[in-house]
Design a protein around this motif. Structure first.
Motif, PDB file in Angstrom:
ATOM      1  N   SER A 344       0.843  -1.203   0.000  1.00 30.65           N
ATOM      2  CA  SER A 344       0.000   0.000   0.000  1.00 30.65           C
ATOM      3  C   SER A 344       0.872   1.245   0.000  1.00 30.65           C
ATOM      4  CB  SER A 344      -0.921   0.000   1.225  1.00 30.65           C
ATOM      5  OG  SER A 344      -1.826  -1.084   1.162  1.00 30.65           O
ATOM      6  N   GLY A 345       0.644   2.105  -0.966  1.00 23.23           N
ATOM      7  CA  GLY A 345       1.489   3.276  -1.142  1.00 23.23           C
ATOM      8  C   GLY A 345       1.368   4.306  -0.049  1.00 23.23           C
ATOM      9  N   ASN A 346       0.292   4.251   0.739  1.00 19.65           N
ATOM     10  CA  ASN A 346       0.093   5.253   1.790  1.00 19.65           C
ATOM     11  C   ASN A 346       0.441   4.748   3.188  1.00 19.65           C
ATOM     12  OD1 ASN A 346      -2.212   3.494   1.568  1.00 19.65           O
ATOM     13  ND2 ASN A 346      -3.316   4.858   2.936  1.00 19.65           N
ATOM     14  N   ILE A 347       0.925   3.517   3.291  1.00 17.89           N
ATOM     15  CA  ILE A 347       1.267   2.945   4.601  1.00 17.89           C
ATOM     16  C   ILE A 347       2.787   2.983   4.776  1.00 17.89           C
ATOM     17  CG2 ILE A 347       1.117   0.914   6.077  1.00 17.89           C
ATOM     18  CD1 ILE A 347      -1.564   2.250   5.592  1.00 17.89           C
ATOM     19  N   ASP A 348       3.254   3.885   5.632  1.00 18.03           N
ATOM     20  CA  ASP A 348       4.691   3.970   5.880  1.00 18.03           C
ATOM     21  C   ASP A 348       5.090   2.990   6.988  1.00 18.03           C
ATOM     22  OD1 ASP A 348       3.813   5.154   8.233  1.00 18.03           O
ATOM     23  OD2 ASP A 348       4.315   7.191   7.607  1.00 18.03           O
ATOM     24  N   ASP A 349       6.349   2.989   7.342  1.00 22.79           N
ATOM     25  CA  ASP A 349       6.851   2.032   8.334  1.00 22.79           C
ATOM     26  C   ASP A 349       6.156   2.206   9.690  1.00 22.79           C
ATOM     27  OD1 ASP A 349       8.542   0.959   6.475  1.00 22.79           O
ATOM     28  OD2 ASP A 349      10.307   2.115   7.111  1.00 22.79           O
ATOM     29  N   LYS A 350       5.904   3.438  10.060  1.00 21.64           N
ATOM     30  CA  LYS A 350       5.256   3.698  11.346  1.00 21.64           C
ATOM     31  C   LYS A 350       3.837   3.133  11.354  1.00 21.64           C
ATOM     32  CE  LYS A 350       3.947   7.450  14.493  1.00 21.64           C
ATOM     33  NZ  LYS A 350       3.958   8.930  14.713  1.00 21.64           N
ATOM     34  N   ALA A 351       3.080   3.375  10.272  1.00 17.53           N
ATOM     35  CA  ALA A 351       1.712   2.860  10.186  1.00 17.53           C
ATOM     36  C   ALA A 351       1.704   1.334  10.130  1.00 17.53           C
ATOM     37  CB  ALA A 351       1.018   3.441   8.952  1.00 17.53           C
TER      38      ALA A 351
END
Length: 378
Positions: A344-351
């Motif tokens: 998912s392009g909007n999910i970064d490592d923190k999420a």
């Protein structure tokens, strides 16, 4: 001699009388046969003519009925209209996986209805840029259309697999349906008591599943449209692993959607809206695609299908043993879930890490850190 002639004359007269009677009888029989054949033919042609008249009248009335109904009227006769092969490559599709908050998001999309609805299904106030970009909405009736769609990107609603499994199991439970005001269709009304008779509670369900992780190990040889409750262990296993269409939200699980529904040639961009961070992800996605602040967030009572605050007859209570068995059984489902998050392009490592922590709190008996470390690098 005189007597012989008299006897012969009587005999001949009697013979003529019998012949005459037989002739009249044959004529009557022939006449009756003709009358019967005529009556049968008359009845046959009357049926054909009546059927033609009734069909014409029904078609005429239906045409008038549909003409009087606006396109978005729910009473209009269902008619699939979406042609996924003609979907624009410059648009997005919204994939609503069951029990992930997708119904709430669909109410914010002008095209947030199944293909049975003609035209734009909603008039959206404070319309977002995501609403303008989503061309088609994919839920249970339209999942089969996904593989032939042409969208350049998809937004997928997702939720922690343990929570999604519990919600899917409880949502259509016959004892809960009346309380949470779920409208059961004919199939659920007919087969619900039979299916849930095998596992009335989540505890029963988990113990029957026995931690089995693979669909092939379920010993359920039936087609997906069959509900066979003669072997409750086999039915429970098949239900959890998406082999029984009756349990619709468990049937269309993450593995099903990821491996058989989302087109991959050419590769498509995926964006996720997590149930646990619904409005945070909604807001960030709209900002990502150029929506200016403020982003409209609906009031708290916007989701009328949220039943989390309702006391249900069959609830979420489970023993730790049953919980661990269920968690072990859905380990492969967690793998597909994290795979979706990973692309998912909007999910970064923190999420992503926040979702791992939620999983660890739900299923502490699974080593999620090892699972995600063995996945391809994000």
């Amino acid at each position: 001699a005189c007597e012989e002639r008299t006897l012969l004359a009587k005999t001949m007269t009697a013979g003529r009388d019998r012949m005459a009677m037989m002739g009249r009888s044959r004529r009557r029989t022939t006449s009756k046969g003709k009358q019967k054949r005529f009556a049968v033919l008359l009845f046959f042609f009357s049926c054909i003519f009546s059927n033609f008249i009734f069909s014409w009248m029904a078609g005429r009335n239906l045409h008038t009925f549909e003409k009087e109904m606006p396109p978005s009227d729910p009473r209009r006769r269902p008619q699939q209209t979406m042609a996924p092969r003609q979907s624009s490559q410059e648009t997005m599709g919204f994939i609503h996986i069951g029990k992930t908050g997708g119904s709430t998001i669909s109410k914010l999309l002008r095209n947030g209805c199944t293909s049975f609805v003609v035209g734009s299904c909603r008039n959206i106030t404070n319309e977002s840029i995501i609403s303008k970009m989503v061309e088609h909405y994919y839920h249970v009736p339209d999942f089969h259309r996904l593989p032939t769609s042409n969208h350049k990107a998809f937004i997928v609603s997702i939720r922690d697999p343990f929570e999604r499994t519990l919600s899917s199991f409880l949502y259509h439970h016959p004892k809960n349906a009346a309380v949470n005001q779920v409208k059961l269709n004919k199939g659920h009304s007919q087969y619900g008591p039979l299916a849930y008779g095998c596992f009335d509670t989540l505890d029963d369900f988990a113990r029957l599943v026995k931690g089995i992780q693979e669909p092939d190990q379920c010993n359920y040889p039936h087609r997906h449209n069959v509900v066979d409750a003669t072997d409750c262990e086999a039915l429970a296993c098949a239900t959890l692993h998406g082999k029984v269409r009756f349990f619709v939200h468990l049937f269309f699980n993450y593995r099903n959607i990821l491996n058989t529904k989302i087109p991959t040639n050419p590769p498509r961009q995926i964006y996720a809206i997590r149930r646990e961070y619904l409005w945070e992800d909604w807001r960030s996605l709209n900002l990502r695609f150029g929506q200016p602040e403020p982003i409209f967030i609906p009031p708290s009572d916007f989701n009328q299908r949220n039943i989390s605050s309702i006391q249900l007859p069959v609830g979420r209570a489970m023993s730790m043993e049953a919980r661990n068995l269920l968690c072990s059984a859905i380990e492969r489902e967690y793998g597909a879930y994290f795979q979706l998050l990973g692309v998912s392009g909007n999910i970064d490592d923190k999420a992503f890490d926040a979702c791992v922590k939620i999983a660890e709190s739900k299923c502490p008996n699974i080593d999620f850190r090892t699972m995600v470390n063995e996945m391809p690098k994000r």
